[in-house]
Motif scaffolding. Structure first.
Motif, short mmCIF file in Angstrom:
data_model
loop_
_atom_site.label_atom_id
_atom_site.label_comp_id
_atom_site.label_asym_id
_atom_site.label_seq_id
_atom_site.Cartn_x
_atom_site.Cartn_y
_atom_site.Cartn_z
N ASP A 286 9.94 1.37 3.07
CA ASP A 286 10.71 0.85 2.00
C ASP A 286 10.22 2.13 1.09
N ARG A 287 11.46 2.29 0.20
CA ARG A 287 10.99 3.67 -0.88
C ARG A 287 11.34 2.59 -2.61
N THR A 288 12.05 1.24 -2.39
CA THR A 288 12.25 0.93 -3.50
C THR A 288 10.54 -0.24 -3.66
N LEU A 289 9.62 -0.49 -2.58
CA LEU A 289 8.58 -0.89 -2.94
C LEU A 289 7.49 -0.12 -3.77
N HIS A 290 6.78 -0.57 -4.38
CA HIS A 290 5.42 0.22 -5.11
C HIS A 290 4.86 0.88 -4.68
N GLY A 291 4.30 2.56 -5.01
CA GLY A 291 3.21 3.52 -3.74
C GLY A 291 3.96 4.00 -2.69
N ALA A 292 5.78 3.21 -2.61
CA ALA A 292 5.74 4.28 -1.30
C ALA A 292 7.44 4.81 -2.13
N HIS A 293 7.69 5.05 -3.34
CA HIS A 293 8.56 5.32 -4.01
C HIS A 293 9.14 6.91 -3.03
N GLU A 294 10.01 7.24 -3.52
CA GLU A 294 10.71 8.72 -3.20
C GLU A 294 10.42 9.82 -3.48
N GLY A 295 9.73 10.58 -2.22
CA GLY A 295 9.22 11.80 -2.89
C GLY A 295 7.31 11.63 -2.76
N ALA A 296 6.75 10.37 -2.00
CA ALA A 296 5.90 10.04 -1.61
C ALA A 296 5.73 10.11 -0.13
N PRO A 297 4.77 10.85 -0.13
CA PRO A 297 4.57 12.03 1.50
C PRO A 297 4.75 10.75 1.92
N GLU A 298 5.22 10.89 3.69
CA GLU A 298 5.86 9.57 4.13
C GLU A 298 4.34 9.15 5.06
N VAL A 299 2.98 9.87 5.21
CA VAL A 299 1.96 9.66 5.96
C VAL A 299 1.39 9.46 5.01
N ARG A 300 0.57 8.73 4.91
CA ARG A 300 -0.72 8.72 4.62
C ARG A 300 -1.18 7.59 4.44
N THR A 301 -2.45 7.56 4.65
CA THR A 301 -3.62 6.93 5.32
C THR A 301 -4.58 6.80 4.43
N VAL A 302 -6.05 4.97 3.93
CA VAL A 302 -7.18 5.13 3.75
C VAL A 302 -7.07 4.25 4.38
N VAL A 303 -8.86 4.13 4.49
CA VAL A 303 -9.03 3.16 5.31
C VAL A 303 -9.80 1.98 4.89
N HIS A 304 -9.73 0.97 4.79
CA HIS A 304 -10.72 0.21 4.63
C HIS A 304 -11.75 -1.18 5.08
N VAL A 305 -13.04 -1.66 4.90
CA VAL A 305 -13.60 -2.42 5.76
C VAL A 305 -13.24 -3.82 5.70
N HIS A 306 -12.97 -4.48 6.14
CA HIS A 306 -12.72 -6.16 5.13
C HIS A 306 -13.28 -6.52 5.74
N GLY A 307 -14.09 -6.98 4.58
CA GLY A 307 -15.54 -7.95 3.57
C GLY A 307 -16.78 -7.32 3.72
N ALA A 308 -16.73 -5.38 3.78
CA ALA A 308 -17.99 -5.29 3.60
C ALA A 308 -18.51 -5.09 1.91
N LYS A 309 -19.63 -5.01 1.82
CA LYS A 309 -19.70 -4.35 0.80
C LYS A 309 -20.34 -3.23 0.12
N ALA A 310 -19.40 -2.46 -0.19
CA ALA A 310 -19.28 -1.36 -0.18
C ALA A 310 -19.00 -0.72 -1.66
#
Ligand code: C2O
Ligand code: CU
Length: 556
Positions: free
Chosen positions: A155-179
């Protein structure tokens, strides 16, 4: 009080909230009847206007498949690929490095279905388990080896996914970690196919069930739906585990639950609003329930006690778990570790992002079958054998001392609303924390090691599981408020008694259900690395539509 009764009481306190149109439903009635075409399962959409896209492909009806024909997979435990020096302790032992590549993969979710295209860590769904002893640090090199085009509707209307943002992007979060913040998977710190990011996890925190998942701004819900999640277990020293009397080793099974929609070719369907501009939907509820990636699997167990570490890895689904025939179970832990004593219960609600540590006893079911179910839907079959290996410890009556953080320790109370708004510029529906959008300046800046109370005032008619990165917290109380007065004056007037947590919610949490019509008070000690993190609703569709905010732990 049972959570159902508590929820009903909340409605009575805030009568203005009893409006349940469409599928904006109370959390206990989220189940969607099986067999409806997925287009009819849509909840509210963000942008108004008629559909302009073809309806989804022919849906698969999971009920048409034989159940309990596939063995429950247990994700393998990942081995390190090497070591590196400790980042800030040159004399410390070298730190293991794990390499985890995100890859497109084909997964067979059921014996009678063709393979499903998914994205998995190491090409596995769930990804391989990262298991570590408390206090043993590690590095993970997260490598994005995904294709360059997404296969789910952005959905290109959502923040961070606007037109022009690359389709495939990743970042990993360890949920609950104190990092440290640079290793926490900040949603804007995404990286592209062909690149990698190395994170450092000190694991200097109590043993518990954590999990890792994608957290990319604007497409997190699609990346997780595609399969990007896995377990990250922090265990105690082996002796401590054995001494705890809790089932361990082969008797300690992680269970990742998630729901999905499939088409008749067994391919994932992520529902849309039917509009090319603004395909976002407010919730995704699938009729196919996967346990560790399999549809209605079975597991062979001995007639003895097992520890089940249940994770709700769904985008939106709340699971209302029980065992068939009201078999008893004990809850022994919450998101961030063991309770002070086992709590016996017959049902357990678990929201997206939460973990619940259960002990179940199959002793009286020798030679029979039992099921883990969501309301009346059977998710997992236990085939109880007649032979039991020796050496089962008795059920512990206490687990540990669990200090409460006293309310008077708090240096500050923040009142933070959860509310749906209409964006005046675009007329789109947005869901905001404290009336602010993701891109607004940071307003929550707790001082490192200080204690704060956050009052989450839920002004919507939905339950929102709120997660704070980097810290653990305790539920202090829940209380109703005067909704009519709020509508008239915009002021939050608490009403009725402030209820302390039930025993099962009295442990350390990192994700808390803020129920409709209630003020949910949590007490947090910000004893984490200073820096910028996020807090958000773990209904991934909500988080994608502004229900996520940065916060910063400051040094002074
Ligand atoms: Cu499980 Cu911010 O996420
Ligand atoms: Cu939410």
């Amino acid at each position: 009080m049972a959570s159902g009764a508590r929820f009903a009481a909340a409605l009575a306190v805030a009568p203005g909230l009893i409006r349940l149109p469409g599928c904006r439903t109370a959390p206990f009635s989220r189940a969607v009847p099986a067999g409806e075409p997925s287009a009819e399962r849509l909840c509210s959409s963000r942008v108004t206007g008629p559909p302009d896209r073809p309806l989804p492909r022919q849906p698969l009806h999971p009920d048409s498949l034989p159940r309990f024909v596939d063995r429950l997979p247990v994700p393998r435990v990942l081995r390190p690929s090497g070591t590196r020096p400790h980042p800030d302790k040159p004399r410390a032992a070298p730190v293991p490095v794990f390499r985890v590549a995100m890859k497109a993969t084909e997964v067979r979710v059921h014996r009678d279905l063709p393979p499903t295209r998914m994205w998995g860590y190491e090409g596995e769904v769930p990804g391989p388990t990262i298991a570590v002893r408390r206090g043993e640090p590690l590095f993970v090199e997260w490598a994005n080896e995904l294709p360059e085009r997404h296969f789910l509707p952005i959905d290109r209307t959502l923040h961070g996914a606007h037109e022009g943002a690359p389709e495939v992007r990743t970042v990993v979060h360890v949920h609950g970690a104190k990092a440290p913040p640079e290793s926490d998977g900040y949603p804007e710190s995404w990286f592209l196919a062909g690149s990698a990011a190395t994170a450092f996890y000190p694991n200097d925190q109590e043993a518990t069930t954590l999990w890792y998942h994608d957290h990319t701004m604007g497409i997190e819900r699609l990346n997780q739906y595609a399969g990007l999640f896995g377990f990250f277990l922090i265990r105690e020293a082996a002796e401590a585990e054995a001494a705890s009397s809790l089932p361990h080793g082969a008797y300690d099974i992680p269970l990742a639950l998630c729901d999905r929609l499939f088409d008749v070719d067994a391919q994932l369907v992520y529902p849309t609003s039917g509009r090319t501009r603004g395909p976002w939907v407010s919730e995704v509820l699938g009729d196919a329930h996967l346990v560790n990636g399999k549809l209605a699997p079975f597991v062979e167990v001995e007639p003895r006690r097992y520890r089940l570490r249940v994770l709700n890895a769904s985008n939106s689904r709340f699971y209302y778990l029980s065992l068939t025939d009201d078999q008893p179970m004990w809850q022994v832990g919450t998101d961030q570790g063991l309770l002070s004593a086992p709590v016996s219960l017959q049902r357990k609600m678990i929201a997206p992002g939460e973990r619940v540590d259960l002990v179940v006893d199959f002793r009286h079911l020798s030679g029979r079958e039992a099921y883990l179910q969501n309301q009346t839907t059977k998710l997992l079959q236990f085939r109880v054998g007649t032979m039991k290996s020796p050496g089962e410890a008795p059920m512990p009556t206490t687990l540990r001392t669990l200090p409460r953080i006293e309310a008077r320790a708090a240096v500050r109370t923040r009142t933070l609303t959860l509310k749906e708004h209409v964006d005046p510029a675009t007329r789109a529906m947005i869901m905001l924390l404290d009336g602010r959008r993701w891109a607004d300046p940071i307003t929550e800046r707790p001082v490192v090691d200080s204690v704060e109370i956050w009052e989450l005032v839920n002004l919507t008619d939905d339950s929102h599981p709120i997660h704070l990165h980097a810290v653990r917290f305790q539920l202090l109380s829940t209380q109703g408020y005067d909704y009519t007065a709020y509508q008239r004056t915009g002021r939050i007037l608490p009403r009725g008694a402030a209820l302390p947590p039930m025993a099962e919610d009295a442990g350390w949490k990192d994700t808390i259900r803020a129920e409709a019509g209630l003020i949910t008070r949590i007490i947090v000690r910000f004893d984490a690395f200073p820096g910028r993190y996020v807090w958000h609703c773990h209904v991934l569709e909500h988080a994608a539509n502004e229900m996520m905010r940065p916060f910063e732990i400051v040094s002074t």
